[in-house]
Design a protein around this motif. Structure first.
Motif, PDB file in Angstrom:
ATOM      1  N   MET A 171      59.064  60.390   9.729  1.00  0.00           N
ATOM      2  CA  MET A 171      58.245  61.493   9.258  1.00  0.00           C
ATOM      3  C   MET A 171      58.667  62.739  10.037  1.00  0.00           C
ATOM      4  N   THR A 172      59.043  63.768   9.361  1.00  0.00           N
ATOM      5  CA  THR A 172      59.454  65.004  10.021  1.00  0.00           C
ATOM      6  C   THR A 172      58.657  66.187   9.491  1.00  0.00           C
ATOM      7  N   THR A 173      57.460  65.919   9.058  1.00  0.00           N
ATOM      8  CA  THR A 173      56.597  66.957   8.502  1.00  0.00           C
ATOM      9  C   THR A 173      56.198  67.958   9.574  1.00  0.00           C
ATOM     10  N   GLN A 174      56.170  69.228   9.204  1.00  0.00           N
ATOM     11  CA  GLN A 174      55.634  70.250  10.089  1.00  0.00           C
ATOM     12  C   GLN A 174      54.123  70.234   9.912  1.00  0.00           C
ATOM     13  N   TYR A 175      53.413  69.965  10.960  1.00  0.00           N
ATOM     14  CA  TYR A 175      51.956  69.902  10.928  1.00  0.00           C
ATOM     15  C   TYR A 175      51.426  71.203  11.506  1.00  0.00           C
ATOM     16  N   ALA A 176      50.694  71.967  10.699  1.00  0.00           N
ATOM     17  CA  ALA A 176      50.278  73.317  11.092  1.00  0.00           C
ATOM     18  C   ALA A 176      48.978  73.356  11.881  1.00  0.00           C
ATOM     19  N   LYS A 177      48.225  72.263  11.887  1.00  0.00           N
ATOM     20  CA  LYS A 177      46.931  72.266  12.579  1.00  0.00           C
ATOM     21  C   LYS A 177      47.109  71.921  14.051  1.00  0.00           C
ATOM     22  N   PRO A 178      46.124  72.277  14.870  1.00  0.00           N
ATOM     23  CA  PRO A 178      46.229  71.943  16.302  1.00  0.00           C
ATOM     24  C   PRO A 178      46.342  70.433  16.503  1.00  0.00           C
ATOM     25  N   LEU A 179      47.136  70.047  17.475  1.00  0.00           N
ATOM     26  CA  LEU A 179      47.332  68.639  17.804  1.00  0.00           C
ATOM     27  C   LEU A 179      46.783  68.336  19.191  1.00  0.00           C
ATOM     28  N   PRO A 180      46.296  67.124  19.396  1.00  0.00           N
ATOM     29  CA  PRO A 180      45.850  66.753  20.743  1.00  0.00           C
ATOM     30  C   PRO A 180      47.044  66.689  21.686  1.00  0.00           C
ATOM     31  N   ARG A 181      46.781  66.916  22.949  1.00  0.00           N
ATOM     32  CA  ARG A 181      47.825  66.801  23.964  1.00  0.00           C
ATOM     33  C   ARG A 181      47.833  65.355  24.459  1.00  0.00           C
TER      34      ARG A 181
ATOM     35  N   HIS B 176      31.956  76.108   6.821  1.00  0.00           N
ATOM     36  CA  HIS B 176      32.151  76.925   5.624  1.00  0.00           C
ATOM     37  C   HIS B 176      32.990  78.160   5.917  1.00  0.00           C
ATOM     38  N   GLN B 177      33.120  78.495   7.186  1.00  0.00           N
ATOM     39  CA  GLN B 177      33.857  79.691   7.576  1.00  0.00           C
ATOM     40  C   GLN B 177      35.149  79.281   8.275  1.00  0.00           C
ATOM     41  N   ARG B 178      36.197  80.046   8.057  1.00  0.00           N
ATOM     42  CA  ARG B 178      37.487  79.766   8.687  1.00  0.00           C
ATOM     43  C   ARG B 178      37.484  80.343  10.095  1.00  0.00           C
ATOM     44  N   TYR B 179      37.505  79.461  11.066  1.00  0.00           N
ATOM     45  CA  TYR B 179      37.627  79.880  12.462  1.00  0.00           C
ATOM     46  C   TYR B 179      39.069  79.728  12.931  1.00  0.00           C
ATOM     47  N   ILE B 180      39.750  78.732  12.413  1.00  0.00           N
ATOM     48  CA  ILE B 180      41.147  78.476  12.750  1.00  0.00           C
ATOM     49  C   ILE B 180      41.935  78.585  11.442  1.00  0.00           C
ATOM     50  N   PRO B 181      42.891  79.491  11.359  1.00  0.00           N
ATOM     51  CA  PRO B 181      43.605  79.723  10.099  1.00  0.00           C
ATOM     52  C   PRO B 181      44.183  78.460   9.452  1.00  0.00           C
ATOM     53  N   ALA B 182      44.647  77.505  10.241  1.00  0.00           N
ATOM     54  CA  ALA B 182      45.270  76.300   9.686  1.00  0.00           C
ATOM     55  C   ALA B 182      44.302  75.444   8.877  1.00  0.00           C
ATOM     56  N   PHE B 183      42.991  75.646   9.041  1.00  0.00           N
ATOM     57  CA  PHE B 183      42.001  74.850   8.324  1.00  0.00           C
ATOM     58  C   PHE B 183      41.454  75.556   7.075  1.00  0.00           C
ATOM     59  N   ALA B 184      41.969  76.726   6.739  1.00  0.00           N
ATOM     60  CA  ALA B 184      41.445  77.516   5.622  1.00  0.00           C
ATOM     61  C   ALA B 184      41.440  76.745   4.309  1.00  0.00           C
ATOM     62  N   ASP B 185      42.491  75.998   4.030  1.00  0.00           N
ATOM     63  CA  ASP B 185      42.573  75.270   2.754  1.00  0.00           C
ATOM     64  C   ASP B 185      41.640  74.074   2.689  1.00  0.00           C
ATOM     65  N   ASP B 186      41.070  73.670   3.816  1.00  0.00           N
ATOM     66  CA  ASP B 186      40.180  72.498   3.848  1.00  0.00           C
ATOM     67  C   ASP B 186      38.717  72.852   3.609  1.00  0.00           C
ATOM     68  N   LEU B 187      38.378  74.123   3.645  1.00  0.00           N
ATOM     69  CA  LEU B 187      36.973  74.548   3.520  1.00  0.00           C
ATOM     70  C   LEU B 187      36.372  74.168   2.183  1.00  0.00           C
ATOM     71  N   PRO B 188      35.108  73.753   2.163  1.00  0.00           N
ATOM     72  CA  PRO B 188      34.300  73.329   3.312  1.00  0.00           C
ATOM     73  C   PRO B 188      34.710  71.928   3.764  1.00  0.00           C
ATOM     74  N   TYR B 189      34.562  71.649   5.052  1.00  0.00           N
ATOM     75  CA  TYR B 189      34.871  70.324   5.578  1.00  0.00           C
ATOM     76  C   TYR B 189      33.834  69.950   6.624  1.00  0.00           C
ATOM     77  N   ALA B 190      33.687  68.656   6.819  1.00  0.00           N
ATOM     78  CA  ALA B 190      32.684  68.152   7.760  1.00  0.00           C
ATOM     79  C   ALA B 190      33.353  67.726   9.067  1.00  0.00           C
ATOM     80  N   VAL B 191      32.710  68.059  10.160  1.00  0.00           N
ATOM     81  CA  VAL B 191      33.052  67.538  11.482  1.00  0.00           C
ATOM     82  C   VAL B 191      31.894  66.618  11.849  1.00  0.00           C
ATOM     83  N   ALA B 192      32.205  65.355  12.091  1.00  0.00           N
ATOM     84  CA  ALA B 192      31.145  64.368  12.261  1.00  0.00           C
ATOM     85  C   ALA B 192      31.205  63.678  13.614  1.00  0.00           C
ATOM     86  N   PHE B 193      30.039  63.215  14.057  1.00  0.00           N
ATOM     87  CA  PHE B 193      29.943  62.294  15.174  1.00  0.00           C
ATOM     88  C   PHE B 193      29.721  60.918  14.570  1.00  0.00           C
TER      89      PHE B 193
END
Length: 141
Positions: A1-11, A73-90
């Protein structure tokens, strides 16, 4: 897999490397205390319950329940704009720890407390697979 991943990645570092290697292999692995049996996330150098440093990485079930979530519902990080709206869950895992995660396979308006979920890995680069959770079908919530 050599995809360019635009979202933040964990260290990935020495303390969490086993977690991410397990994810690449399709397994959810967490630290277990050999002294008291406690299971936790995120990784730590000692058991948060008894402070023992006798720790083993072991697979867990990958099953849990939605404990809470927020819908973005709001874009805080540009890389997530296309995912709106999305859920962050515990998600509370069967083994006890909570994980902050994404829910896949369900719309944000379909989420309910105690919804049964299971881990699903999203391999986003050659080195990183992200554990996300999807609803368990056929199980009452």
């Amino acid at each position: 897999m050599t995809t360019q991943y635009a979202k933040p990645l964990p260290r990935v570092h020495d303390l969490n490397r086993a977690f991410f290697l397990g994810a690449l292999d399709g397994r959810l692995v967490l630290q277990h205390c050999d002294a008291c049996g406690h299971v936790w996330f995120p990784s730590a150098q000692s058991c948060p319950k008894c402070l023992s440093q006798e720790i083993t990485w072991k697979p867990v079930s990958g099953r849990g329940r939605v404990w809470s979530w927020v819908v973005m519902h709001q874009r805080y990080i540009p890389a997530f704009a296309d995912d709106l709206p999305y859920a962050v869950a515990f998600v509370e895992l069967e083994e006890g720890p909570f994980m902050m995660t994404s829910i896949v396979g369900a719309e944000p308006e379909d989420l309910v407390c105690d919804m049964p979920v299971e881990v699903a890995f999203d391999q986003v680069t050659d080195e990183v697979a992200l554990p996300k959770f999807r609803p368990v079908t056929g199980e009452a919530s």
